[in-house]
Every structure is written in C-alpha cells, then in structure tokens.
Design a protein around this motif. Structure first.
Motif, PDB file in Angstrom:
ATOM      1  N   GLU A  52       0.806  -1.208   0.000  1.00 51.76           N
ATOM      2  CA  GLU A  52       0.000   0.000   0.000  1.00 51.76           C
ATOM      3  C   GLU A  52       0.845   1.268   0.000  1.00 51.76           C
TER       4      GLU A  52
ATOM      5  N   ARG B 128      -0.450  -4.570   2.424  1.00 50.05           N
ATOM      6  CA  ARG B 128      -1.856  -4.349   2.824  1.00 50.05           C
ATOM      7  C   ARG B 128      -2.299  -5.379   3.855  1.00 50.05           C
ATOM      8  N   ASP B 129      -3.139  -4.934   4.744  1.00 48.81           N
ATOM      9  CA  ASP B 129      -3.695  -5.809   5.766  1.00 48.81           C
ATOM     10  C   ASP B 129      -4.978  -6.450   5.243  1.00 48.81           C
TER      11      ASP B 129
ATOM     12  N   VAL C  96      -5.444  -9.092   3.241  1.00 53.38           N
ATOM     13  CA  VAL C  96      -5.436  -9.716   1.915  1.00 53.38           C
ATOM     14  C   VAL C  96      -5.325 -11.230   2.072  1.00 53.38           C
TER      15      VAL C  96
ATOM     16  N   SER D  89       3.817  -7.240   8.234  1.00 52.10           N
ATOM     17  CA  SER D  89       3.331  -6.282   7.234  1.00 52.10           C
ATOM     18  C   SER D  89       4.442  -5.474   6.583  1.00 52.10           C
TER      19      SER D  89
ATOM     20  N   TRP E   8      -9.988  -8.748  -1.726  1.00 54.48           N
ATOM     21  CA  TRP E   8      -9.789  -7.684  -0.740  1.00 54.48           C
ATOM     22  C   TRP E   8     -10.208  -6.306  -1.261  1.00 54.48           C
ATOM     23  N   GLY E   9     -10.209  -6.128  -2.562  1.00 48.79           N
ATOM     24  CA  GLY E   9     -10.540  -4.820  -3.129  1.00 48.79           C
ATOM     25  C   GLY E   9     -11.942  -4.804  -3.709  1.00 48.79           C
TER      26      GLY E   9
END
Length: 510
Positions: free
Chosen positions: A99, A115-116, A118, A161, A224-225
């Motif tokens: 990200e 990203r968290d 995913v 992360s 996730w998106g």
C-alpha cells in the motif's frame, strides 16, 4: 411592514435556492454528456453476467513462473495474480499489494508496507513472509522476472506487514519491475500444479483451463478490493483473427482484443460494434546497420536519412500508427520527450548531407530488407529517401529468408516493430541488433540506470534518448495503436497495452 419584508426575503431565498438547484442539475447533465467523469465509479457494481473475450495465441500452460509466453501474462497478471506495485492504463505506477513504500536516500533500501486483510483465493492469508518467499523463489529458480532482480542483495520481513529489500547498487527501475512478473506474490503454502492451476490474490480465480482453447475466470468473492463487475469471463482463443471476428459477429464472443489495424478499420464500419484505439508499447522503427563496413556507420549518412524520411506523413497514413516518434522512448515509457523536432522533414538538408558521399558509395542503392507485412511502408520510405538523390533497393522476403539475411548482416536498413518498457536499452549495448555504439550515450545510460531515485532516472533516460536520437542511431518512425472491438453493451474494458496486459475486473455487460 416588517412581516411583509421577512416574507419577501423568504420567497426570494426560496427562488434563489430553486434557481441554483436547477442550474446545478443542468450543469451536471451537460458535464455528464460531455465528459461522463462526474458519474460515480461503477466498477464496484457487480452482476451475474458472463463475457467472452476473443484472442489469438493461446498460452500452453498457466505457469506464469516459467512460461515466457506473453499470452499467460496477458491472461493472469492483474486478474488472478497480483504484484507488489500496480500500474495504471497510462503505464504509471500505483500501490498494489504494497500500500506504500519508502526508498532510502542512497537508493539501496526499499521498505514496503503490505496491505492488511489480503487473502489468496484458497483462503490463506497473504503477508510479508509470502512476499519474501516469492522474491526468493523467483531469484533462486530463475523464474520469469529474475533478470529484473539482479541487483537484489537481501530481502527480509521484520514483521508481518513489512518487507525490506536491500540492493547491491541502486536500481531506479525496481518499482516498475515489481509491477511485472518479478513482483508477483505467490502463496508459500500452496501445493498446486502451476501448469493447470493458479492460486493468486486477484479479483478472479481460474475456473477451468482448456489447453489451446480457453481460460475460465470466475469472480473472487473474497477479494480484498473492489469486486469484479462480471461473474465469469471466458478467454477464448481462436486459430486466427478471421475466426475471432466471425465469433464476434455471431455473438460467440463479446469482445475481441489486440486486433490488427486493417481488421479494426473494417469493424469500425459495423454499427453493431464499438471499436476503440488505445496506446501500445510497440514502436515501428527504421533500424540502421551500424557495422563498420556499412555506409550507415557514418552519422552523417544516418542523419541524412532522418531528414529525408517524413515521419509525420508516415504516422498519418500508415495503418496502426499512433503518432510520430523522434527517439527510442515512446509516449508510455518513463523519460519520454517529443524529439520529432530534431530531424524535421527537410529534403534539401538530407540531400546536402548525403551528397558528401557521392554516388559511388551506393552501388545498387541502400538495401532496405523487410518482411512482407512491411512492404507498403518500405516502398513509401523508398520514395521519400530517393527524393534526396539517395537510391534505395527494397528487398521483400518471407520470414525464414528475412531472418537468414538479417543474421548475415546483409542489409543497410530494415523495418522492425519492437515492444516493451525497455526497448531503448538496445542503444546502450553494442552487441544488440543495430550494433550501435557511442561512449557518451553509454555513460548517460549507465548513470540513468544507476540513479538513486526515479526522478534522476527519468531525466537521465531523457538525456540518453536525446543523444541517441541526435546521432541518428535509427529512425524511430511512430508509436503504434492497439485495437479492441466490443459489443456496445460492454463497458469498462482496457484499451492501452492490451497485447500484454489485460485487466478485466471493470468489464461489465450492461
């Protein structure tokens, strides 16, 4: 009196408000009709529809790690597999599975924040350890993309992360590399047959794979998106473009990708289809033989040819041409600068430079050796060059004979279509096709590709391109278009770079 005055003020305020509201609605309507950029993003609106995308040239497997074929990358990258860094339709970079990132001042350390939340399509969590493992696998097994990681020294994940990439020397193209196969994040725990299966983190999963026939993509409901707009997309591969066009007309395909310019022109006359032209990474080049025994080893002869060849006219008349070029870097490439002004079409200037050599140097004319598909373009170039008093002999060969002739270096000029992000690199390598060498250009290239930051890289590549162009290492004729044809109800499809990159999550059938 006071009450009447207040009532009048209230009526006036209501009138003004209504008028303003009506004016805003009119303005919004006009803006939508003209620009359509005030509408909300509808790519997150999903449906249960199905779309069939027609293509030519099927991948032999789904193994994007080992299969060098562009077709597997076109099908899976951005759809099934995702990368640390993403790229947009204008070929600029944006956050992907990372990200954000930070680059040290010396350009040797990149710190990525993953990203968290995913997950891979099999439900496994994607974290920094998967990123580290993926990079290590690519390097250790020399998977596709490994050549872009040669400066990688160490990679680690201090926590779940964070990924830290350490380089042996600066590589300002690392981020762009991580938007390609070098940046794919694989599931370290997946145990699959990569040739026939895929586990990625993208908006689609692979539903079925029929070798040489089709790839079925299904919406990844756990993505996730933003969810893919269409439930299922079938990539259907045809034997040739004619079969693909027939399927489009018969309704067996909803969309046809990477059409030739001639087919796109024909389909544009069909009222039942929409044909869109996008930008491609491809460039059409009049390549010079810079060997020591070639007349084109002299920069004055090369410069004469560049004055004589009218790139603007060619770009305006040749099928598939987008815009005239003046250097080795195209409009979608980092470091692009319009260099067409360096050699404006000038017959007198070209003839004056060419006259230095005298007719004895030409023998039977400069040898312009081309494949059959470039015959019309070659003949147009022949006419332009001969206006400056330089004779040209066009030799049109089939693919096998062309390759033999070129490999034997029995040519002065040839026409090539090159594609990719780094085609300018050839002019920094004396062993590349044109055998061009220039110490200043090589120094500029080395400085650019070792820059500690992207800004210095871009400015350095622009300087390199200008030097190479001024020395007329080749004549870069024009950038190329890519073409897509689709049913009118289909929206949200990409148009740029579709020959190699085909993100389909926004495609929807209205």
């Amino acid at each position: 009196m006071h009450g009447n005055r207040n009532g009048s003020l209230r009526r006036w305020a209501v009138f003004v408000a209504i008028t303003a509201a009506l004016g805003l609605l009119v303005w919004l309507g006009w803006s939508v009709l003209r620009h359509r950029d005030l509408l909300p993003d509808v790519t997150s609106v999903t449906s249960d529809s199905s779309v069939t995308v027609g293509l030519v040239g099927a991948p032999s497997s789904l193994d994007i790690r080992t299969d060098a074929d562009t077709a597997v990358e076109q099908a899976l990258l951005g759809n099934v597999y995702e990368t640390l860094v993403a790229r947009q339709q204008d070929n600029t970079l944006s956050p992907g599975l990372a990200e954000r990132w930070e680059v040290s001042e010396d350009g040797l350390t990149y710190t990525f924040t993953i990203r968290d939340g995913v997950r891979f399509s099999n439900g496994d969590a994607l974290d920094a350890s998967d990123v580290v493992w993926s990079l290590q696998q690519i390097v250790q097994h020399a998977y596709q993309g490994a050549d872009d990681l040669t400066r990688l020294s160490e990679v680690s994940n201090p926590d779940g992360s964070t990924v830290v990439v350490t380089l042996s020397r600066p590589d300002p193209r690392l981020l762009r590399s991580l938007a390609g196969r070098a940046g794919i994040v694989y599931d370290a725990e997946a145990d699959i047959d990569y040739g026939r299966q895929a586990v990625g983190s993208g908006p689609f999963t692979v539903g079925d794979f029929r070798t040489g026939v089709s790839i079925g993509l299904r919406r990844n409901d756990a993505y996730w998106g933003d969810q893919a707009a269409t439930a299922t997309i079938t990539l259907r591969y045809y034997a040739d473009e004619d079969d693909m066009v027939t399927a489009l007309h018969d309704g067996d395909a909803t969309m046809a990708v990477a059409l030739s310019a001639s087919t796109a022109q024909t389909l544009s006359e069909d009222p039942t289809l929409n044909v869109a032209a996008g930008q491609s990474l491809s460039k059409t080049v009049l390549a010079f033989n810079n060997d020591a025994d070639s007349i084109l080893s002299d920069s004055r002869m090369r410069q004469a040819l560049r004055y004589l060849v009218d790139n603007e006219t060619l770009a305006n008349t040749q099928p598939g041409a987008a815009e005239a070029l003046g250097g080795p870097i195209g409009p979608l490439d980092p470091g692009y600068e319009d260099l067409t002004g360096l050699f404006p079409h000038d017959v007198d200037q070209g003839a004056a430079l060419a006259s230095y050599f005298g007719t004895g140097y030409y023998n039977n004319g400069l040898r312009l050796v081309v494949q059959e598909r470039h015959q019309d373009l070659a003949e147009a170039i022949e006419t332009q060059i001969e206006q400056g008093g330089v004779p040209v002999t066009v030799q049109v060969l089939d693919e096998a004979d062309y390759r033999t002739t070129i490999d034997a270096r029995q040519f002065d000029m040839t026409i090539m279509t090159v594609t990719g992000d780094d085609t300018a690199d050839a002019y920094a390598d004396p062993s590349s096709f044109s055998h061009y060498t220039d110490a200043v250009a090589q120094e500029q290239y080395d400085a650019a590709t070792s820059a500690a930051n992207e800004a210095d890289y871009i400015s350095g590549m622009a300087a390199f391109a200008r030097t190479v162009s001024q020395d007329a290492a080749s004549d870069w004729l024009y950038s190329c278009n890519s073409y897509v044809a689709a049913k009118p109800r289909l929206t949200g499809y990409p148009t740029n770079m579709v020959e190699s990159w085909l993100p389909l999550s926004g495609v929807t059938l209205g």
